[in-house]
Design an enzyme around this catalytic site. Structure first.
Site, PDB file in Angstrom:
ATOM      1  N   SER A 196      26.352  -3.400  27.394  1.00  0.00           N
ATOM      2  CA  SER A 196      25.590  -3.011  26.661  1.00  0.00           C
ATOM      3  C   SER A 196      25.888  -1.817  25.113  1.00  0.00           C
ATOM      4  O   SER A 196      26.983  -2.163  24.564  1.00  0.00           O
ATOM      5  CB  SER A 196      24.795  -1.815  27.179  1.00  0.00           C
ATOM      6  OG  SER A 196      23.099  -0.977  26.333  1.00  0.00           O
ATOM      7  N   GLU A 318      16.799  -9.716  29.098  1.00  0.00           N
ATOM      8  CA  GLU A 318      17.151  -8.282  28.759  1.00  0.00           C
ATOM      9  C   GLU A 318      16.453  -7.340  27.824  1.00  0.00           C
ATOM     10  O   GLU A 318      16.294  -6.146  29.194  1.00  0.00           O
ATOM     11  CB  GLU A 318      18.036  -8.667  27.187  1.00  0.00           C
ATOM     12  CG  GLU A 318      19.518  -9.700  27.582  1.00  0.00           C
ATOM     13  CD  GLU A 318      20.543  -8.568  28.098  1.00  0.00           C
ATOM     14  OE1 GLU A 318      20.623  -7.897  28.324  1.00  0.00           O
ATOM     15  OE2 GLU A 318      21.135  -8.783  27.626  1.00  0.00           O
ATOM     16  N   HIS A 421      18.731  -6.404  31.010  1.00  0.00           N
ATOM     17  CA  HIS A 421      19.046  -5.872  30.655  1.00  0.00           C
ATOM     18  C   HIS A 421      20.309  -4.574  32.170  1.00  0.00           C
ATOM     19  O   HIS A 421      19.743  -4.638  32.855  1.00  0.00           O
ATOM     20  CB  HIS A 421      19.221  -4.801  29.803  1.00  0.00           C
ATOM     21  CG  HIS A 421      20.048  -4.231  29.420  1.00  0.00           C
ATOM     22  ND1 HIS A 421      20.876  -4.894  27.896  1.00  0.00           N
ATOM     23  CD2 HIS A 421      20.605  -2.884  29.038  1.00  0.00           C
ATOM     24  CE1 HIS A 421      21.723  -3.957  27.699  1.00  0.00           C
ATOM     25  NE2 HIS A 421      21.656  -2.449  27.852  1.00  0.00           N
TER      26      HIS A 421
END
Length: 585
Positions: A196, A318, A421
């Site tokens: 990320s 995600e 995610h």
């Protein structure tokens, strides 16, 4: 200088630190790599730590950077919570204090540039270190306004006026170069890996002159190469000081603002809608022309990181991690979907996107509701396609690039998050065996097997520059824009050529691989000679790989009125609070 394996003492320049053995590894936590960036050291490059006398115990993690507190029940139990601007510390796991010169893996945590810590239980490096015979380093860096506020009024001696958190990461990498030999590591074989905002940081490091030569390899997990332009960064800074009630961006005035007030102001900024084509992040690395001269994509297109080998990938679903926090998700309609796409990808016709994704998902027997189309297309737009773009640009410079798609689905919330995610993190660190983590990641023999496969691949990449060199990994071909060989990581991991390519055709038409856009709607910048010989200004008349035509299914749906579907906040598995907006990250 090699550390003392009998006493666990290592000289790190300013003084000596003592670690201890835990689970078969030497562990050193809370080791300072820079001076506390407080008072007049705010918004300046990190300074070397002050020397200390005696032996400093490295048994407790350092304070985390100032940030919003984690939401109870949605963070990792046992993570450090004490906050301080005196946060620049790192942690080391090593199998031995000897001269084995092991590969070094340096983890950069995520959290939207406003949250997280390298000392999270989720990032314990003992299993990777012990099993892979590598040295693992995790680190804290400045977050929020203290780490990423950028404005010419903050200009320092070398002309830089932003990217303080990135400068911290560079300082930590220099610490690794200078001192990791004492921990049994090889300073000339360093791999940075992150997820990320950690991956976004590494994308920026690839373009930073100060980071050149500090790492040989990079693993990019679900972090697109996004940055703020100088103009947007200055606008954010102006908004922030207005929110704080200050007359303007002034270093002296800002140095007097309590850290908690800065955190609160950034939180309020991030509750506002993002602009067209922008991520809903108030703060990101900024192209200030000095510390970061070019956007990462532009830098790679000119060969600025041609000496770095990449392993990059994303998770299939995600955006599910973000949109499921939005209470309006169940009511997302067709017009809402078109509005979100038009706002997130203003140069790509939303009808084409919806038609392509609905057709491909229908053919595979997957759900095609507006919400599921948004999760799938948004995940590709924000995460997967930029990853492939970066891979294509780097591959053209003669460096191998390896690509994965993580498809394991979480059992959390009845499985509605899919391969969301941050789900890949516990598989990389092997924490799927932790009961607290397993509630999110899933556990059992299949999860353990996938984690073992990923750990072996990540370590093989760090050691050899090839994730397929591990005994337990099997062949993993390098990626190129023609074949697009991709390791799909799931219950049965396998290499697939151009997985889920039907829907990706829409991005190839409008944002071709090997090109880079500086701003939404800006002219396309070609990344140099293509694999089939086209020059920097030439374009092949067809996509670089043949794409099957998309079969339209049903109406695309009308475009909705202006506006957007809500926003909220979500807390990641490591306690990193991140905004939810049009594209979420």
């Amino acid at each position: 200088m090699v550390g003392s394996s009998a006493q666990g003492i290592v000289d790190v320049g300013p003084g000596r630190v003592r670690g201890r053995v835990e689970d078969g590894c030497w562990v050193f936590v809370g080791v300072p790599y820079a001076r506390p960036p407080v008072g007049p050291l705010r918004w300046r490059p990190p300074a070397p730590p002050e020397p200390w006398s005696g032996i400093r115990p490295a048994f407790e993690p350092g304070a985390i950077a100032p940030q919003r507190p984690p939401v109870p029940g949605l963070s990792v139990p046992g993570d450090p919570v004490a906050q301080s601007e005196d946060c620049l510390s790192l942690n080391v796991w090593t199998p031995g204090l000897d001269d084995r010169r092991r590969p070094v893996m340096v983890w950069v945590h995520g959290g939207g540039f406003t949250g997280g810590t390298g000392a999270s239980r989720l990032y314990r490096g003992d299993l990777l270190a012990r099993e892979g015979d590598v040295v693992v380093v995790t680190l804290n860096y400045r977050l929020g306004a203290l780490g990423f506020l950028a404005h010419p009024a903050l200009t320092v001696d070398d002309g830089a006026w932003g990217n303080w958190g990135l400068m911290d990461q560079v300082a930590a990498l220099r610490w690794v170069r200078d001192h990791i030999g004492g921990f049994g590591g090889e300073p000339d074989n360093v791999t940075v890996f992150g997820e990320s905002a950690g991956s976004m940081s590494i994308c920026a490091l690839l373009a930073m002159p100060a980071a050149r030569g500090l790492f040989r390899r990079a693993i990019l997990q679900s972090g697109p190469p996004n940055t703020h332009s100088a103009g947007r960064a200055q606008s954010v800074a102006a908004e922030l000081v207005r929110d704080l009630g200050l007359p303007g961006v002034d270093r002296d005035l800002l140095e007097a603002v309590p850290a908690d007030d800065l955190v609160a102001a950034v939180t309020r900024l991030e509750s506002r809608p993002a602009g067209p084509g922008e991520l809903p992040l108030a703060l990101e690395p900024v192209v200030d022309g000095v510390s970061l001269p070019l956007e990462p994509g532009q830098a790679l297109s000119t060969g600025r990181a041609a000496d770095v080998t990449l392993l990059a990938g994303s998770n299939r679903d995600e955006l599910a991690f973000f949109v499921m926090a939005d209470p309006k998700r169940a009511k997302l309609g067709e017009s809402d979907l078109h509005q979100l796409l038009a706002r997130s990808a203003p140069t790509v016709p939303s009808a084409e996107v919806v038609t392509a994704y609905r057709a491909a998902r229908t053919e595979r027997g997957e759900p095609t509701s507006p919400l599921q189309i948004w999760i799938a297309s948004g995940s590709d737009l924000v995460f997967r396609w930029p990853t492939l773009q970066l891979s294509a640009l780097q591959g053209r410079r003669g460096r191998r690039t390896y690509v994965y798609l993580f498809a394991w689905e979480t059992p959390a919330f009845g499985g509605m998050l899919g391969a969301c995610h941050a789900l890949d993190i516990p598989f990389v660190f092997g924490s799927v065996h932790d009961p607290g983590v397993a509630r999110f990641s899933g556990g059992g023999p299949e999860a353990e097997a996938l984690s073992a496969h990923m750990r072996a691949a990540w370590v093989a990449f760090a050691r050899h520059g090839d994730p397929g060199r591990g005994e337990a990994t099997g062949s993993w071909p390098a990626w190129d824009p023609v074949r697009q060989a991709t390791m799909v990581l799931d219950r049965r991991s396998t290499v697939v050529d151009a997985p889920r390519s039907d829907e990706l055709a829409v991005w190839q038409r409008h944002l071709p691989l090997g090109t880079w856009r500086r701003e939404p709607g800006a002219p396309v910048v070609d990344g140099g000679a293509t694999m089939d010989g086209h020059g920097p200004t030439e374009r092949p008349e067809r996509p670089e790989r043949p794409v099957r035509p998309v079969r339209p299914v049903g109406p695309a749906g009308p475009a909705g009125p202006a506006g957007q579907v809500g926003s909220a906040a979500v807390v990641g598995p490591a306690g990193a609070v991140r905004p939810v907006g049009p594209t979420g990250t």
